[in-house]
Design a protein around this motif. Structure first.
Motif, PDB file in Angstrom:
ATOM      1  N   CYS A  38     -14.020   3.997 -24.834  1.00  0.00           N
ATOM      2  CA  CYS A  38     -15.035   3.496 -24.030  1.00  0.00           C
ATOM      3  C   CYS A  38     -15.287   4.715 -22.951  1.00  0.00           C
ATOM      4  O   CYS A  38     -14.414   5.244 -22.418  1.00  0.00           O
ATOM      5  CB  CYS A  38     -15.065   2.363 -23.260  1.00  0.00           C
ATOM      6  N   LYS A  40     -17.803   6.002 -19.542  1.00  0.00           N
ATOM      7  CA  LYS A  40     -19.065   5.480 -18.709  1.00  0.00           C
ATOM      8  C   LYS A  40     -19.272   6.577 -17.744  1.00  0.00           C
ATOM      9  O   LYS A  40     -18.512   7.477 -17.537  1.00  0.00           O
ATOM     10  CB  LYS A  40     -18.435   4.340 -17.808  1.00  0.00           C
ATOM     11  N   THR A  53     -24.410   3.294 -13.364  1.00  0.00           N
ATOM     12  CA  THR A  53     -23.184   3.298 -14.551  1.00  0.00           C
ATOM     13  C   THR A  53     -23.649   2.809 -15.809  1.00  0.00           C
ATOM     14  O   THR A  53     -24.096   1.823 -16.077  1.00  0.00           O
ATOM     15  CB  THR A  53     -21.972   2.811 -14.007  1.00  0.00           C
ATOM     16  N   GLN A  54     -23.765   3.725 -16.822  1.00  0.00           N
ATOM     17  CA  GLN A  54     -24.038   3.580 -18.121  1.00  0.00           C
ATOM     18  C   GLN A  54     -22.730   3.444 -18.957  1.00  0.00           C
ATOM     19  O   GLN A  54     -21.719   4.539 -18.814  1.00  0.00           O
ATOM     20  CB  GLN A  54     -24.893   4.318 -18.703  1.00  0.00           C
ATOM     21  N   THR A  55     -22.405   2.505 -19.914  1.00  0.00           N
ATOM     22  CA  THR A  55     -21.143   2.511 -20.568  1.00  0.00           C
ATOM     23  C   THR A  55     -21.532   2.560 -22.235  1.00  0.00           C
ATOM     24  O   THR A  55     -22.445   2.038 -22.511  1.00  0.00           O
ATOM     25  CB  THR A  55     -20.358   1.248 -20.454  1.00  0.00           C
ATOM     26  N   HIS A  70     -24.518   1.902 -26.771  1.00  0.00           N
ATOM     27  CA  HIS A  70     -24.630   1.324 -25.424  1.00  0.00           C
ATOM     28  C   HIS A  70     -24.242   0.021 -25.497  1.00  0.00           C
ATOM     29  O   HIS A  70     -24.428  -0.727 -26.268  1.00  0.00           O
ATOM     30  CB  HIS A  70     -26.174   1.694 -25.062  1.00  0.00           C
ATOM     31  N   THR A  78     -15.843  -3.405 -20.371  1.00  0.00           N
ATOM     32  CA  THR A  78     -15.746  -3.432 -18.944  1.00  0.00           C
ATOM     33  C   THR A  78     -14.456  -3.856 -18.206  1.00  0.00           C
ATOM     34  O   THR A  78     -14.190  -3.687 -17.163  1.00  0.00           O
ATOM     35  CB  THR A  78     -16.791  -4.676 -18.470  1.00  0.00           C
TER      36      THR A  78
END
Length: 85
Positions: A38, A40, A53-55, A70, A78
């Motif tokens: 992952c 971010k 924040t984009q993950t 995405h 998370t």
């Protein structure tokens, strides 16, 4: 994995996103080979406004990013522990 992500940020984020505060989770073996991790980062939209924040869920095969997706706040990414890139 850190080096692959660092060298291939354009495969994850659009250049206009100007990603910063980039972090990567510990890689895990992917279901069909390769690795899953992952990623971010704080990103900007095309108008320059912050998107926060984009993950992304990232698949790595043969030392290349093969796929990215995405993910939202309900995704297992998370709950991962991240290390700064």
């Amino acid at each position: 994995v850190h080096l692959i992500v660092r060298n291939n940020l354009s495969a994850i984020f659009m250049a206009a996103a100007s990603p910063s505060n980039i972090s990567v989770s510990f890689p895990v073996p992917a279901k069909y080979g390769g690795w899953t991790t992952c990623v971010k980062a704080t990103a900007q939209g095309i108008t320059g406004r912050s998107l926060g924040t984009q993950t992304y869920l990232v698949n790595i095969e043969h030392n290349q990013i093969s796929q990215r997706e995405h993910v939202d706040d309900n995704h297992w990414c998370t709950k991962e522990t991240y290390q700064s890139l």
